[in-house]
Design an enzyme around this catalytic site. Structure first.
Site: not given
Ligand code: ADE
Ligand code: ZN
Length: 340
Positions: A21, A23, A204, A282
């Site tokens: 996970h 980005h 989340e 993340d």
């Molecule tokens: N885009 C980048 N990080 C994110 C996250 N933690 N939750 C939702 N969208 C995201």
């Molecule tokens: Zn994320």
């Protein structure tokens, strides 16, 4: 027979790990952001690198996303995307992150007039180079922005057609509340038909119902985050019985105020209930740490022992899209580390 006997901190650093996970746009460090802003004459509301870091004070997911999309606006040409990816993969090498499954947000770029050809070329050039230079294993997850429409997601899937051989899975990210997974049921069904794996952010900030929807409507292989599953006993049972992976992101959860303090994080509770929990970064440049920092933060604030750490590292491979053969290879390597 175990061959490595290390302190907890050394164990975290030395174990081979997968990251599931992440980005890629969330790895944009302030230094690179400022350099690319100067290169492309993009005006940002920051004068110095310290200003950028000072702005990273978030109340919730949306307050972070606003700065994340602003930061991504400096990414313009193929070389920018290459550099972003290359810097992150070098970090993987440093941290023994031997395999990574990375999300990218095409709509963040196509909405600004930057074509798939530009970012895909930059990403894949860096990935191929890292694989060649030190055997780095990596794959891509194309994430749809859930605050945009179903139509927009379908158009994105269509535009991705020439690049599907380079894309393993689709994901769902951005503003969770008010954008439940079922909004994308038909897009995910089409992605499945095209042979793509599926993951989605759920639970989340959103309620347990969003996790149910990701399971039932999107037919996902993993839930990104999922920490709010503890609020629903039946859901917990379902997640355990499916051994559905949760890609938990501890430092992210603190920065976005999902938990007030790391010692209140529920990762250990989830793990001890028998869930397939993994640790991830993340958006590391926004949340104050890469993968190993997340493990270290957990070890500093929760009663986590070396066996937990080995389990978390093992889960990262079990929950991955690697072949069974590669999973066995890494699980075997982990078993050589002593947990006493
Ligand atoms: N885009 C980048 N990080 C994110 C996250 N933690 N939750 C939702 N969208 C995201
Ligand atoms: Zn994320």
């Amino acid at each position: 027979m175990p061959v490595h006997n290390l302190s907890t901190a050394n164990l975290i650093n030395s174990l081979p790990k997968a990251e599931l996970h992440l980005h890629i746009e969330g790895t944009l460090e302030p230094e690179l952001m400022m350099a690319l802003a100067a290169k492309h004459q993009v005006t940002l509301p920051y004068s110095t690198i310290d200003d950028v870091r000072l702005a990273y004070n978030f109340d919730n997911l949306q307050s972070f996303l606003d700065l994340y999309y602003l930061g991504a606006s400096v990414l313009r040409d193929e070389d920018d995307f290459y550099r972003l990816m290359w810097d992150y993969l070098c970090k993987c090498k440093e941290e023994n992150v031997v395999h990574v499954e990375m999300m990218f947000d095409p709509q963040t770029h196509t909405e600004r007039g930057i074509d798939f050809a530009v970012f895909m070329a930059g990403f894949t050039r860096a990935m191929a180079q890292a694989e060649k230079e030190w055997g780095q294993s990596s794959l891509l997850i194309m994430s749809f922005l859930r605050h945009l429409s179903e139509r927009n997601a379908f158009d994105t899937l269509t535009a991705a057609a020439p690049y599907l051989p380079m894309i393993t899975a689709v994901g769902l990210d951005s503003s969770e509340l008010g954008n439940p997974p079922e909004k994308f049921t038909r897009v995910f069904a089409k992605a499945k038909e095209l042979g793509l794996m599926r993951v989605a952010h759920a639970g989340e900030e959103g309620p347990p119902e969003y996790i149910w929807s990701a399971l039932h409507d999107l037919d996902v292989h993993r839930i990104d985050h999922g920490v709010r599953s503890v609020e629903d006993g039946a859901l917990m049972k379902e997640l355990v019985s499916r051994q559905m992976p949760l890609t938990v992101c501890p430092l992210s959860n603190i920065k976005l105020c999902v938990f007030d303090h790391m010692n209140e994080h529920n990762l250990l509770t989830l793990l001890e209930h028998g869930l397939m929990v993994t640790v991830n970064a993340d958006d590391p440049s926004y949340f104050g740490g890469y993968l190993n920092d997340n493990y270290h933060a957990l070890a500093a604030h929760l009663p986590i022992n070396k066996q937990h750490i080995k389990t978390l590292a093992s889960n990262s491979f079990k929950a991955s899209f690697l072949s069974e053969e590669k999973k066995s290879h890494w699980l075997n390597q982990i078993s050589n580390f002593d947990a006493d």
